[in-house]
Scaffold this motif. Structure first.
Motif, PDB file in Angstrom:
ATOM      1  N   LEU A  95      -1.563  -9.165   3.690  1.00 57.49           N
ATOM      2  CA  LEU A  95      -1.874  -7.911   3.009  1.00 57.49           C
ATOM      3  C   LEU A  95      -0.741  -6.900   3.137  1.00 57.49           C
ATOM      4  O   LEU A  95      -0.526  -6.077   2.236  1.00 57.49           O
ATOM      5  N   ALA A 133       1.753  -7.138   0.359  1.00 58.60           N
ATOM      6  CA  ALA A 133       1.293  -6.539  -0.888  1.00 58.60           C
ATOM      7  C   ALA A 133       1.292  -5.020  -0.802  1.00 58.60           C
ATOM      8  O   ALA A 133       1.432  -4.329  -1.827  1.00 58.60           O
ATOM      9  N   THR A 151       6.145  -5.465  -3.073  1.00 56.68           N
ATOM     10  CA  THR A 151       5.268  -5.508  -4.243  1.00 56.68           C
ATOM     11  C   THR A 151       5.467  -4.206  -5.023  1.00 56.68           C
ATOM     12  O   THR A 151       5.086  -3.130  -4.545  1.00 56.68           O
ATOM     13  N   SER A 203       3.998  -2.922  -7.576  1.00 58.26           N
ATOM     14  CA  SER A 203       2.824  -2.290  -8.190  1.00 58.26           C
ATOM     15  C   SER A 203       2.334  -1.144  -7.307  1.00 58.26           C
ATOM     16  O   SER A 203       1.868  -1.358  -6.179  1.00 58.26           O
ATOM     17  N   VAL A 241      -1.472  -1.425  -6.419  1.00 56.75           N
ATOM     18  CA  VAL A 241      -1.763  -2.353  -5.316  1.00 56.75           C
ATOM     19  C   VAL A 241      -1.345  -1.739  -3.988  1.00 56.75           C
ATOM     20  O   VAL A 241      -2.086  -1.818  -2.982  1.00 56.75           O
ATOM     21  N   ASN A 242      -0.158  -1.130  -3.953  1.00 55.56           N
ATOM     22  CA  ASN A 242       0.327  -0.506  -2.713  1.00 55.56           C
ATOM     23  C   ASN A 242      -0.665   0.543  -2.201  1.00 55.56           C
ATOM     24  O   ASN A 242      -1.103   0.494  -1.044  1.00 55.56           O
ATOM     25  N   SER A 262       3.209  -3.059   7.115  1.00 57.62           N
ATOM     26  CA  SER A 262       3.749  -2.620   5.820  1.00 57.62           C
ATOM     27  C   SER A 262       4.879  -1.607   6.012  1.00 57.62           C
ATOM     28  O   SER A 262       5.877  -1.641   5.265  1.00 57.62           O
TER      29      SER A 262
END
Length: 524
Positions: free
Chosen positions: A346, A349, A355, A357, A360-361, A411
Protein backbone atom coordinates in the motif's frame (compact mmCIF):
# COMPACT_ATOMS: atom_id res chain seq x y z
CA UNK A 1 35.19 51.58 20.07
CA UNK A 2 34.10 55.20 20.42
CA UNK A 3 30.54 56.42 20.82
CA UNK A 4 30.69 57.98 17.38
CA UNK A 5 31.66 54.64 15.83
CA UNK A 6 28.78 52.89 17.60
CA UNK A 7 26.30 55.48 16.40
CA UNK A 8 27.65 55.20 12.86
CA UNK A 9 27.36 51.41 12.91
CA UNK A 10 23.83 51.64 14.33
CA UNK A 11 22.82 54.03 11.59
CA UNK A 12 24.38 51.78 8.94
CA UNK A 13 22.89 48.51 10.29
CA UNK A 14 19.60 49.40 12.01
CA UNK A 15 18.29 45.79 11.83
CA UNK A 16 21.15 44.60 14.03
CA UNK A 17 21.03 47.32 16.69
CA UNK A 18 17.29 47.87 16.80
CA UNK A 19 15.82 44.38 17.12
CA UNK A 20 12.07 43.88 17.72
CA UNK A 21 10.82 43.79 21.29
CA UNK A 22 9.97 40.06 21.33
CA UNK A 23 13.32 39.14 19.80
CA UNK A 24 15.24 41.11 22.45
CA UNK A 25 13.26 39.78 25.40
CA UNK A 26 12.34 36.31 24.16
CA UNK A 27 14.26 34.51 26.93
CA UNK A 28 12.52 36.25 29.88
CA UNK A 29 9.17 36.11 28.07
CA UNK A 30 9.56 32.34 27.60
CA UNK A 31 10.45 31.94 31.30
CA UNK A 32 7.36 33.93 32.36
CA UNK A 33 5.11 31.87 30.07
CA UNK A 34 6.49 28.59 31.45
CA UNK A 35 6.01 29.72 35.05
CA UNK A 36 2.48 30.95 34.31
CA UNK A 37 1.63 27.61 32.68
CA UNK A 38 2.95 25.66 35.65
CA UNK A 39 0.88 27.79 38.04
CA UNK A 40 -2.20 27.33 35.87
CA UNK A 41 -1.64 23.55 35.72
CA UNK A 42 -1.15 23.38 39.49
CA UNK A 43 -4.61 24.83 40.16
CA UNK A 44 -6.41 23.47 37.09
CA UNK A 45 -5.44 19.85 37.73
CA UNK A 46 -5.65 20.20 41.50
CA UNK A 47 -2.12 19.01 42.22
CA UNK A 48 -2.08 20.73 45.62
CA UNK A 49 -5.29 19.08 46.76
CA UNK A 50 -4.19 15.71 45.41
CA UNK A 51 -0.88 15.86 47.32
CA UNK A 52 -2.47 17.11 50.54
CA UNK A 53 -5.31 14.57 50.55
CA UNK A 54 -3.29 11.66 49.18
CA UNK A 55 -3.37 8.46 51.21
CA UNK A 56 0.38 8.02 51.31
CA UNK A 57 0.10 5.35 53.99
CA UNK A 58 -2.00 3.22 51.65
CA UNK A 59 0.44 3.83 48.80
CA UNK A 60 3.28 2.70 51.05
CA UNK A 61 1.34 -0.43 52.01
CA UNK A 62 0.77 -1.26 48.34
CA UNK A 63 4.47 -0.86 47.58
CA UNK A 64 5.29 -3.09 50.53
CA UNK A 65 2.89 -5.72 49.20
CA UNK A 66 5.01 -5.95 46.03
CA UNK A 67 7.94 -7.39 47.98
CA UNK A 68 6.31 -8.89 51.06
CA UNK A 69 3.25 -10.68 52.36
CA UNK A 70 1.05 -10.60 55.45
CA UNK A 71 -0.16 -13.27 57.83
CA UNK A 72 -3.56 -12.25 59.22
CA UNK A 73 -4.77 -14.12 62.29
CA UNK A 74 -7.67 -12.81 64.37
CA UNK A 75 -8.05 -13.25 68.14
CA UNK A 76 -11.77 -13.39 68.94
CA UNK A 77 -13.31 -12.95 72.39
CA UNK A 78 -15.25 -15.99 73.56
CA UNK A 79 -16.61 -15.04 76.95
CA UNK A 80 -13.83 -15.64 79.48
CA UNK A 81 -11.65 -17.25 76.82
CA UNK A 82 -10.07 -16.52 73.44
CA UNK A 83 -10.23 -18.11 70.00
CA UNK A 84 -7.41 -17.70 67.44
CA UNK A 85 -8.62 -17.90 63.85
CA UNK A 86 -6.48 -17.90 60.67
CA UNK A 87 -7.90 -17.24 57.17
CA UNK A 88 -8.98 -20.26 55.18
CA UNK A 89 -6.18 -19.85 52.64
CA UNK A 90 -3.44 -18.77 55.01
CA UNK A 91 0.13 -18.74 53.64
CA UNK A 92 1.03 -20.81 56.71
CA UNK A 93 -1.10 -23.74 55.63
CA UNK A 94 -4.30 -25.33 56.92
CA UNK A 95 -3.15 -25.78 60.54
CA UNK A 96 -0.81 -22.86 61.32
CA UNK A 97 1.12 -22.70 64.56
CA UNK A 98 3.75 -19.96 64.12
CA UNK A 99 6.48 -19.45 66.70
CA UNK A 100 5.79 -15.70 66.94
CA UNK A 101 2.24 -16.31 68.24
CA UNK A 102 2.13 -18.26 71.49
CA UNK A 103 -1.16 -19.51 72.93
CA UNK A 104 -1.65 -20.46 76.57
CA UNK A 105 -4.19 -23.27 76.71
CA UNK A 106 -5.99 -24.70 79.71
CA UNK A 107 -8.38 -27.59 80.23
CA UNK A 108 -11.59 -26.34 81.81
CA UNK A 109 -15.18 -27.38 82.41
CA UNK A 110 -17.72 -25.24 80.61
CA UNK A 111 -21.51 -24.99 80.54
CA UNK A 112 -22.80 -25.25 76.97
CA UNK A 113 -26.33 -25.25 75.61
CA UNK A 114 -27.76 -28.39 74.06
CA UNK A 115 -30.95 -28.66 72.04
CA UNK A 116 -33.93 -29.72 74.14
CA UNK A 117 -35.12 -33.24 73.35
CA UNK A 118 -32.18 -33.89 71.09
CA UNK A 119 -31.97 -37.55 70.19
CA UNK A 120 -35.43 -38.36 71.66
CA UNK A 121 -37.75 -39.95 69.12
CA UNK A 122 -41.56 -39.94 68.95
CA UNK A 123 -43.95 -42.53 67.73
CA UNK A 124 -44.90 -40.27 64.83
CA UNK A 125 -41.35 -39.54 63.78
CA UNK A 126 -41.45 -41.77 60.74
CA UNK A 127 -44.55 -40.09 59.44
CA UNK A 128 -43.24 -36.61 60.17
CA UNK A 129 -39.99 -37.17 58.33
CA UNK A 130 -41.70 -38.35 55.19
CA UNK A 131 -44.71 -36.14 54.79
CA UNK A 132 -44.29 -33.03 56.88
CA UNK A 133 -41.90 -30.16 57.62
CA UNK A 134 -43.45 -29.81 61.10
CA UNK A 135 -41.28 -30.54 64.11
CA UNK A 136 -42.12 -33.73 65.88
CA UNK A 137 -44.73 -33.29 68.59
CA UNK A 138 -46.28 -30.16 67.06
CA UNK A 139 -50.06 -29.94 67.10
CA UNK A 140 -51.74 -31.41 64.07
CA UNK A 141 -49.14 -34.06 63.38
CA UNK A 142 -51.09 -37.04 64.74
CA UNK A 143 -51.12 -39.97 62.42
CA UNK A 144 -54.41 -40.76 60.70
CA UNK A 145 -56.24 -37.73 62.13
CA UNK A 146 -57.87 -34.88 60.30
CA UNK A 147 -55.13 -32.61 61.48
CA UNK A 148 -52.57 -34.85 59.83
CA UNK A 149 -53.86 -34.02 56.40
CA UNK A 150 -53.92 -30.32 57.11
CA UNK A 151 -50.39 -30.19 58.45
CA UNK A 152 -48.60 -32.64 56.17
CA UNK A 153 -47.09 -29.80 54.16
CA UNK A 154 -46.90 -27.19 56.90
CA UNK A 155 -43.83 -25.10 57.85
CA UNK A 156 -45.25 -24.44 61.32
CA UNK A 157 -42.87 -24.92 64.24
CA UNK A 158 -43.47 -26.03 67.83
CA UNK A 159 -45.32 -23.48 69.93
CA UNK A 160 -47.60 -22.35 67.08
CA UNK A 161 -51.28 -23.10 66.67
CA UNK A 162 -52.30 -25.33 63.79
CA UNK A 163 -55.43 -24.45 61.86
CA UNK A 164 -58.36 -26.11 63.57
CA UNK A 165 -56.23 -27.73 66.26
CA UNK A 166 -57.09 -25.29 69.01
CA UNK A 167 -54.00 -26.26 71.05
CA UNK A 168 -50.54 -24.71 71.51
CA UNK A 169 -47.25 -25.92 72.97
CA UNK A 170 -44.60 -23.72 74.52
CA UNK A 171 -40.95 -23.70 73.39
CA UNK A 172 -38.76 -25.84 75.61
CA UNK A 173 -36.12 -24.18 77.73
CA UNK A 174 -32.52 -24.78 76.53
CA UNK A 175 -30.71 -27.45 78.45
CA UNK A 176 -27.21 -26.84 79.85
CA UNK A 177 -24.53 -29.46 79.79
CA UNK A 178 -21.11 -29.47 81.44
CA UNK A 179 -18.26 -30.39 79.07
CA UNK A 180 -14.52 -30.54 79.48
CA UNK A 181 -12.45 -28.93 76.73
CA UNK A 182 -9.18 -27.14 76.01
CA UNK A 183 -9.51 -23.36 75.66
CA UNK A 184 -7.11 -20.46 75.05
CA UNK A 185 -6.76 -18.05 77.95
CA UNK A 186 -3.85 -15.90 76.80
CA UNK A 187 -2.09 -14.95 73.56
CA UNK A 188 1.46 -13.56 73.36
CA UNK A 189 2.78 -12.31 70.05
CA UNK A 190 5.56 -10.21 68.58
CA UNK A 191 5.29 -7.78 65.65
CA UNK A 192 8.57 -6.13 64.83
CA UNK A 193 9.70 -4.61 68.09
CA UNK A 194 6.23 -4.68 69.64
CA UNK A 195 5.28 -7.16 72.35
CA UNK A 196 1.54 -7.83 72.58
CA UNK A 197 -0.33 -9.61 75.35
CA UNK A 198 -4.01 -10.44 74.84
CA UNK A 199 -6.24 -11.77 77.59
CA UNK A 200 -10.05 -11.61 77.85
CA UNK A 201 -11.02 -7.97 78.33
CA UNK A 202 -7.47 -6.59 78.18
CA UNK A 203 -4.80 -5.92 75.53
CA UNK A 204 -1.30 -4.74 76.49
CA UNK A 205 1.16 -3.46 73.87
CA UNK A 206 4.78 -2.47 74.55
CA UNK A 207 6.52 -0.67 71.67
CA UNK A 208 9.39 1.83 71.53
CA UNK A 209 9.66 1.82 75.36
CA UNK A 210 6.01 2.85 75.63
CA UNK A 211 3.23 0.74 77.14
CA UNK A 212 -0.36 0.95 75.98
CA UNK A 213 -3.04 -0.82 78.04
CA UNK A 214 -6.47 -1.21 76.43
CA UNK A 215 -9.65 -2.27 78.22
CA UNK A 216 -12.14 -4.11 76.04
CA UNK A 217 -15.81 -4.43 76.89
CA UNK A 218 -16.97 -7.18 74.50
CA UNK A 219 -19.31 -5.90 71.79
CA UNK A 220 -19.48 -2.50 73.55
CA UNK A 221 -16.35 -0.38 73.57
CA UNK A 222 -12.55 -0.17 73.42
CA UNK A 223 -10.87 2.23 75.84
CA UNK A 224 -7.20 3.05 76.34
CA UNK A 225 -5.76 3.80 79.74
CA UNK A 226 -4.11 7.17 79.36
CA UNK A 227 -3.08 9.06 76.23
CA UNK A 228 -2.42 7.21 73.00
CA UNK A 229 1.20 7.11 71.74
CA UNK A 230 2.11 8.33 68.26
CA UNK A 231 1.94 4.84 66.78
CA UNK A 232 -1.71 4.36 67.88
CA UNK A 233 -4.89 6.11 66.73
CA UNK A 234 -8.58 6.12 67.67
CA UNK A 235 -11.12 8.04 65.61
CA UNK A 236 -13.86 8.20 68.25
CA UNK A 237 -14.26 7.47 71.93
CA UNK A 238 -14.90 3.79 72.52
CA UNK A 239 -14.10 2.95 68.90
CA UNK A 240 -11.44 0.74 67.39
CA UNK A 241 -7.79 1.45 68.18
CA UNK A 242 -5.34 0.96 65.32
CA UNK A 243 -1.59 0.59 65.85
CA UNK A 244 1.12 0.70 63.19
CA UNK A 245 4.56 -0.80 63.69
CA UNK A 246 6.09 0.24 60.38
CA UNK A 247 6.94 -2.36 57.79
CA UNK A 248 6.64 -5.15 60.40
CA UNK A 249 2.84 -4.90 60.51
CA UNK A 250 -0.09 -3.46 62.41
CA UNK A 251 -2.68 -4.28 65.05
CA UNK A 252 -6.34 -3.34 65.33
CA UNK A 253 -8.23 -3.77 68.60
CA UNK A 254 -12.00 -3.99 68.16
CA UNK A 255 -14.78 -4.67 70.62
CA UNK A 256 -15.25 -8.23 69.37
CA UNK A 257 -11.75 -9.23 68.21
CA UNK A 258 -8.11 -8.24 67.74
CA UNK A 259 -6.92 -8.18 64.12
CA UNK A 260 -3.24 -9.01 63.64
CA UNK A 261 -1.37 -8.15 60.44
CA UNK A 262 2.25 -9.33 60.53
CA UNK A 263 4.38 -8.70 57.44
CA UNK A 264 7.23 -10.84 56.12
CA UNK A 265 9.74 -9.88 53.44
CA UNK A 266 9.64 -11.99 50.28
CA UNK A 267 7.08 -13.85 48.20
CA UNK A 268 5.21 -16.53 50.12
CA UNK A 269 5.02 -20.08 48.76
CA UNK A 270 6.56 -19.05 45.43
CA UNK A 271 7.87 -22.53 44.64
CA UNK A 272 5.24 -24.77 46.20
CA UNK A 273 1.80 -24.07 47.62
CA UNK A 274 0.57 -25.41 50.93
CA UNK A 275 -0.94 -28.52 49.31
CA UNK A 276 2.39 -29.71 47.90
CA UNK A 277 4.36 -32.41 49.76
CA UNK A 278 7.44 -30.21 49.22
CA UNK A 279 5.88 -27.19 50.97
CA UNK A 280 7.67 -25.92 54.08
CA UNK A 281 10.83 -27.92 53.38
CA UNK A 282 14.30 -26.40 53.01
CA UNK A 283 16.22 -26.41 49.74
CA UNK A 284 18.40 -29.33 50.82
CA UNK A 285 15.34 -31.32 51.89
CA UNK A 286 13.65 -30.72 48.54
CA UNK A 287 16.79 -31.75 46.64
CA UNK A 288 17.08 -34.86 48.80
CA UNK A 289 13.47 -35.82 48.07
CA UNK A 290 13.90 -35.21 44.34
CA UNK A 291 16.84 -37.60 44.11
CA UNK A 292 15.36 -40.09 46.56
CA UNK A 293 14.44 -43.53 45.27
CA UNK A 294 11.28 -43.62 47.39
CA UNK A 295 8.48 -42.08 45.36
CA UNK A 296 6.00 -39.74 47.01
CA UNK A 297 3.53 -40.36 44.19
CA UNK A 298 3.70 -43.87 42.71
CA UNK A 299 2.64 -42.58 39.28
CA UNK A 300 5.59 -40.20 38.74
CA UNK A 301 9.12 -39.56 39.91
CA UNK A 302 9.79 -37.07 42.66
CA UNK A 303 11.50 -34.73 40.19
CA UNK A 304 8.44 -34.77 37.90
CA UNK A 305 6.18 -34.27 40.92
CA UNK A 306 8.20 -31.26 42.10
CA UNK A 307 8.13 -29.70 38.61
CA UNK A 308 4.40 -30.38 38.36
CA UNK A 309 3.74 -28.84 41.77
CA UNK A 310 5.75 -25.77 40.77
CA UNK A 311 3.92 -25.25 37.46
CA UNK A 312 0.49 -25.76 39.00
CA UNK A 313 1.19 -23.74 42.15
CA UNK A 314 -2.30 -22.60 43.15
CA UNK A 315 -1.09 -19.27 44.59
CA UNK A 316 1.21 -18.23 41.74
CA UNK A 317 -0.11 -20.17 38.70
CA UNK A 318 3.28 -20.17 36.99
CA UNK A 319 2.23 -22.19 33.95
CA UNK A 320 -0.82 -20.02 33.28
CA UNK A 321 1.23 -16.82 33.66
CA UNK A 322 3.88 -18.10 31.23
CA UNK A 323 1.27 -19.14 28.69
CA UNK A 324 -0.34 -15.70 28.92
CA UNK A 325 3.08 -14.09 28.45
CA UNK A 326 3.65 -16.22 25.35
CA UNK A 327 0.24 -15.12 24.06
CA UNK A 328 1.33 -11.50 24.48
CA UNK A 329 4.53 -12.11 22.51
CA UNK A 330 2.62 -13.90 19.74
CA UNK A 331 0.02 -11.12 19.64
CA UNK A 332 2.73 -8.51 19.14
CA UNK A 333 4.59 -10.56 16.52
CA UNK A 334 1.60 -11.64 14.42
CA UNK A 335 -0.07 -8.24 14.55
CA UNK A 336 3.13 -6.46 13.47
CA UNK A 337 3.86 -9.07 10.78
CA UNK A 338 0.41 -8.74 9.19
CA UNK A 339 0.64 -4.94 9.35
CA UNK A 340 4.03 -5.03 7.61
CA UNK A 341 2.76 -7.29 4.83
CA UNK A 342 -0.21 -5.02 4.14
CA UNK A 343 1.53 -1.66 4.59
CA UNK A 344 4.38 -2.61 2.26
CA UNK A 345 2.41 -2.75 -1.04
CA UNK A 346 0.00 0.00 0.00
CA UNK A 347 2.88 2.38 0.68
CA UNK A 348 4.02 2.13 -2.98
CA UNK A 349 0.55 3.17 -4.09
CA UNK A 350 0.50 6.02 -1.54
CA UNK A 351 3.90 7.45 -2.56
CA UNK A 352 3.57 10.32 -5.05
CA UNK A 353 6.80 9.55 -6.87
CA UNK A 354 5.84 5.88 -7.34
CA UNK A 355 2.12 6.17 -8.18
CA UNK A 356 1.29 9.41 -10.01
CA UNK A 357 -2.47 9.25 -9.35
CA UNK A 358 -3.29 11.95 -6.79
CA UNK A 359 -6.64 10.34 -6.02
CA UNK A 360 -4.96 7.06 -5.07
CA UNK A 361 -2.22 8.83 -3.09
CA UNK A 362 -4.57 10.96 -1.04
CA UNK A 363 -7.14 8.19 -0.58
CA UNK A 364 -4.57 5.78 0.86
CA UNK A 365 -2.95 8.43 3.06
CA UNK A 366 -6.32 9.35 4.55
CA UNK A 367 -6.94 5.65 5.10
CA UNK A 368 -3.64 5.43 7.00
CA UNK A 369 -4.65 8.49 9.03
CA UNK A 370 -7.95 6.87 9.94
CA UNK A 371 -6.29 3.65 11.12
CA UNK A 372 -3.69 5.33 13.27
CA UNK A 373 -5.81 8.19 14.65
CA UNK A 374 -7.90 5.62 16.55
CA UNK A 375 -5.77 4.50 19.48
CA UNK A 376 -4.81 0.84 19.78
CA UNK A 377 -6.71 0.62 23.06
CA UNK A 378 -9.92 1.78 21.33
CA UNK A 379 -9.43 -0.76 18.55
CA UNK A 380 -8.93 -3.43 21.23
CA UNK A 381 -12.23 -2.51 22.87
CA UNK A 382 -13.97 -2.63 19.50
CA UNK A 383 -12.58 -6.03 18.53
CA UNK A 384 -13.21 -7.44 21.99
CA UNK A 385 -16.88 -6.66 21.40
CA UNK A 386 -16.69 -8.17 17.92
CA UNK A 387 -14.71 -11.35 18.59
CA UNK A 388 -15.02 -11.69 22.35
CA UNK A 389 -12.10 -11.64 24.81
CA UNK A 390 -8.96 -13.33 23.56
CA UNK A 391 -5.75 -12.91 21.55
CA UNK A 392 -7.61 -12.47 18.24
CA UNK A 393 -8.92 -9.09 19.42
CA UNK A 394 -5.40 -8.05 20.43
CA UNK A 395 -3.86 -9.15 17.13
CA UNK A 396 -6.53 -7.24 15.19
CA UNK A 397 -5.99 -4.07 17.25
CA UNK A 398 -2.23 -4.15 16.65
CA UNK A 399 -2.73 -4.98 12.97
CA UNK A 400 -5.08 -2.04 12.34
CA UNK A 401 -3.02 0.54 14.24
CA UNK A 402 0.34 -0.51 12.82
CA UNK A 403 -0.95 -0.72 9.27
CA UNK A 404 -1.78 2.97 9.41
CA UNK A 405 1.48 3.99 11.09
CA UNK A 406 3.79 1.79 8.99
CA UNK A 407 1.95 2.74 5.80
CA UNK A 408 2.58 6.42 6.52
CA UNK A 409 6.24 5.86 7.41
CA UNK A 410 6.88 3.61 4.41
CA UNK A 411 5.26 6.01 1.92
CA UNK A 412 7.24 8.98 3.28
CA UNK A 413 10.45 6.96 3.03
CA UNK A 414 9.63 6.10 -0.60
CA UNK A 415 9.00 9.76 -1.43
CA UNK A 416 12.48 10.67 -0.17
CA UNK A 417 14.53 8.06 -2.07
CA UNK A 418 17.36 8.97 -4.44
CA UNK A 419 15.62 8.95 -7.82
CA UNK A 420 18.88 8.62 -9.76
CA UNK A 421 19.17 4.93 -8.99
CA UNK A 422 15.69 4.31 -10.31
CA UNK A 423 16.35 6.33 -13.44
CA UNK A 424 19.53 4.33 -14.06
CA UNK A 425 17.60 1.05 -13.95
CA UNK A 426 14.91 2.48 -16.20
CA UNK A 427 17.51 3.73 -18.75
CA UNK A 428 18.58 0.18 -19.56
CA UNK A 429 15.01 -0.72 -20.58
CA UNK A 430 13.92 -2.54 -17.42
CA UNK A 431 10.21 -3.10 -16.84
CA UNK A 432 8.38 -1.07 -14.14
CA UNK A 433 8.45 -4.06 -11.78
CA UNK A 434 12.22 -4.45 -12.18
CA UNK A 435 12.68 -0.72 -11.73
CA UNK A 436 11.02 -0.91 -8.34
CA UNK A 437 12.83 -4.15 -7.47
CA UNK A 438 16.35 -2.91 -8.19
CA UNK A 439 15.96 0.86 -8.11
CA UNK A 440 13.76 1.41 -5.05
CA UNK A 441 13.62 -1.61 -2.72
CA UNK A 442 17.39 -1.80 -2.03
CA UNK A 443 17.23 1.79 -0.77
CA UNK A 444 14.25 1.39 1.55
CA UNK A 445 14.24 -2.25 2.61
CA UNK A 446 16.71 -1.86 5.53
CA UNK A 447 14.69 1.13 6.79
CA UNK A 448 11.41 -0.75 6.40
CA UNK A 449 12.76 -3.74 8.29
CA UNK A 450 14.21 -1.51 11.01
CA UNK A 451 10.88 0.26 11.53
CA UNK A 452 8.96 -3.03 11.63
CA UNK A 453 11.38 -4.46 14.18
CA UNK A 454 11.01 -1.37 16.33
CA UNK A 455 7.22 -1.66 16.23
CA UNK A 456 7.41 -5.36 17.08
CA UNK A 457 9.46 -4.54 20.18
CA UNK A 458 7.14 -1.64 21.07
CA UNK A 459 4.02 -3.74 20.55
CA UNK A 460 5.29 -6.26 23.08
CA UNK A 461 4.65 -3.54 25.67
CA UNK A 462 1.43 -2.33 24.04
CA UNK A 463 0.00 -5.86 23.96
CA UNK A 464 0.18 -5.89 27.75
CA UNK A 465 -1.99 -2.76 27.96
CA UNK A 466 -4.63 -3.88 25.48
CA UNK A 467 -4.73 -7.28 27.20
CA UNK A 468 -6.09 -5.55 30.30
CA UNK A 469 -9.30 -4.62 28.43
CA UNK A 470 -9.99 -8.21 27.43
CA UNK A 471 -7.63 -8.77 24.50
CA UNK A 472 -5.96 -11.67 26.29
CA UNK A 473 -2.35 -12.23 27.18
CA UNK A 474 -0.58 -11.38 30.39
CA UNK A 475 -2.25 -7.95 30.50
CA UNK A 476 -5.57 -9.57 31.41
CA UNK A 477 -3.86 -11.69 34.06
CA UNK A 478 -2.17 -8.58 35.43
CA UNK A 479 -5.46 -6.71 35.63
CA UNK A 480 -7.15 -9.59 37.42
CA UNK A 481 -4.39 -9.62 40.05
CA UNK A 482 -4.65 -5.85 40.55
CA UNK A 483 -8.43 -5.96 40.94
CA UNK A 484 -8.18 -8.21 43.99
CA UNK A 485 -6.24 -5.42 45.73
CA UNK A 486 -4.45 -8.14 47.71
CA UNK A 487 -2.19 -9.94 45.22
CA UNK A 488 0.36 -7.21 44.63
CA UNK A 489 3.23 -9.69 44.90
CA UNK A 490 1.70 -11.48 41.90
CA UNK A 491 1.56 -8.13 40.12
CA UNK A 492 5.26 -7.58 40.84
CA UNK A 493 6.04 -11.07 39.52
CA UNK A 494 4.27 -10.42 36.21
CA UNK A 495 5.76 -6.93 35.88
CA UNK A 496 9.25 -8.41 36.26
CA UNK A 497 8.48 -11.02 33.60
CA UNK A 498 7.25 -8.27 31.25
CA UNK A 499 10.38 -6.19 31.90
CA UNK A 500 12.63 -9.15 31.16
CA UNK A 501 10.71 -9.91 27.95
CA UNK A 502 10.84 -6.30 26.76
CA UNK A 503 14.55 -6.10 27.60
CA UNK A 504 15.33 -9.27 25.63
CA UNK A 505 13.31 -8.28 22.57
CA UNK A 506 14.63 -4.73 22.69
CA UNK A 507 18.19 -6.00 22.48
CA UNK A 508 17.33 -8.49 19.73
CA UNK A 509 15.56 -5.75 17.76
CA UNK A 510 18.45 -3.29 18.19
CA UNK A 511 21.01 -5.88 17.10
CA UNK A 512 19.05 -6.80 13.95
CA UNK A 513 18.32 -3.18 13.10
CA UNK A 514 21.97 -2.23 13.50
CA UNK A 515 23.01 -4.97 11.08
CA UNK A 516 20.31 -4.03 8.57
CA UNK A 517 21.09 -0.33 8.64
CA UNK A 518 24.80 -1.11 8.35
CA UNK A 519 24.13 -3.10 5.18
CA UNK A 520 21.91 -0.44 3.70
CA UNK A 521 24.33 0.27 0.90
CA UNK A 522 24.69 -3.35 -0.16
CA UNK A 523 22.69 -4.85 -2.97
CA UNK A 524 19.54 -6.71 -1.96
Amino acid sequence: MSAQSVDAAAAKYPDVFEQPFFKRYRAPIAAVVIVAYLIFSWFFFGFGKAFSEGRWDIAGAYLSDWVSYEVRPDVEYDGDYLAVEFPRFSPLGSDPDPAWLQKTNEQVERQVEVEAGAGVGTENSAFSSTGSFMVEGAPGSQEGGADSEESSGSFMAPGTQAAGAGETTEAAEPEMKTVTEVVTTKVDLEIGGAQVLIVPGLVTVVYESQELVIDVVPDVSVNARGALPEWAAQREAGGDIKMSFGFAGRLEVESDEVKIRKRFLGWENFWFDTYSPFWGKSFTEVVGLIFSSDRIDPEMSNAALAFNNFLYNGEWQHLDVWIKLLQTIVMAFVGTLFATFLAFPLSFAAARNITPSRLVNQGLKRFFDFLRCVDMLIWALFFTRAFGPGPLAGISAIFFTDTGTLGKLYSEALENIDDRQREGIRSVGASPVLVQRYGVIPQVLPLFASQSLYFWESNTRSATIIGAVGAGGIGLKLWEAMRTNADWENVAYMVILILITVFVFDNISNAIRSRLMGQGGERV
